[in-house]
Write a protein that holds these residues in place. Structure first.
Motif, PDB file in Angstrom:
ATOM      1  N   PRO A   1       3.012   9.491  -0.214  1.00 21.65           N
ATOM      2  CA  PRO A   1       2.644   8.526  -1.266  1.00 21.65           C
ATOM      3  C   PRO A   1       3.818   7.772  -1.887  1.00 21.65           C
TER       4      PRO A   1
ATOM      5  N   ARG B   1       6.161   3.026   0.423  1.00 21.08           N
ATOM      6  CA  ARG B   1       5.367   1.801   0.296  1.00 21.08           C
ATOM      7  C   ARG B   1       5.325   1.061   1.626  1.00 21.08           C
TER       8      ARG B   1
ATOM      9  N   GLU C   1       0.855  -1.186   0.000  1.00 15.43           N
ATOM     10  CA  GLU C   1       0.000   0.000   0.000  1.00 15.43           C
ATOM     11  C   GLU C   1       0.891   1.236   0.000  1.00 15.43           C
ATOM     12  N   ARG C   2       0.348   2.329  -0.463  1.00 11.84           N
ATOM     13  CA  ARG C   2       1.052   3.611  -0.400  1.00 11.84           C
ATOM     14  C   ARG C   2       0.583   4.354   0.845  1.00 11.84           C
ATOM     15  N   GLU C   3       1.511   4.956   1.537  1.00 10.96           N
ATOM     16  CA  GLU C   3       1.164   5.748   2.705  1.00 10.96           C
ATOM     17  C   GLU C   3       0.404   6.992   2.266  1.00 10.96           C
ATOM     18  N   LYS C   4      -0.643   7.347   2.971  1.00 10.87           N
ATOM     19  CA  LYS C   4      -1.456   8.503   2.594  1.00 10.87           C
ATOM     20  C   LYS C   4      -0.683   9.818   2.708  1.00 10.87           C
ATOM     21  N   ASP C   5       0.065   9.978   3.787  1.00  9.24           N
ATOM     22  CA  ASP C   5       0.813  11.223   4.002  1.00  9.24           C
ATOM     23  C   ASP C   5       2.053  11.321   3.123  1.00  9.24           C
TER      24      ASP C   5
END
Length: 91
Positions: A64, A67, A58-62
């Protein structure tokens, strides 16, 4: 047999699974530090584990570009078995 000896025997993808089992979802850089695997070897292992459906990315929201890697349900079951084998051999 120590944890380090076992990790060397089982191979890099298994070491990644065991590290994730003990760490939950972590960034790739942290995974590399904790598992003590070279960047190239780690990326090759991650590619294989993704193909097998044992991990997800997943990519971190804060951040991007960062990973996050975590185990899937299937990966969790495989990693748990590897940890059990490690425990048996360390006795």
């Amino acid at each position: 047999m120590t944890e380090t000896e076992f990790s060397k025997i089982i191979g890099i993808p298994a070491r990644v699974l065991i590290t994730l089992y003990r760490s939950d979802s972590i960034p790739v850089t942290s995974l590399q530090e904790k598992s003590k695997i070279s960047p190239t070897a780690l990326y090759n292992a991650l590619r294989k584990l993704l193909q097998l459906g044992l991990i997800m990315e997943e990519r971190e929201k804060d951040f991007p570009r960062r990973r996050l890697i975590s185990l899937t349900g299937k990966g969790w079951r495989v990693a748990r078995l590897l940890v059990q084998i490690e425990e048996i051999l360390s006795v």
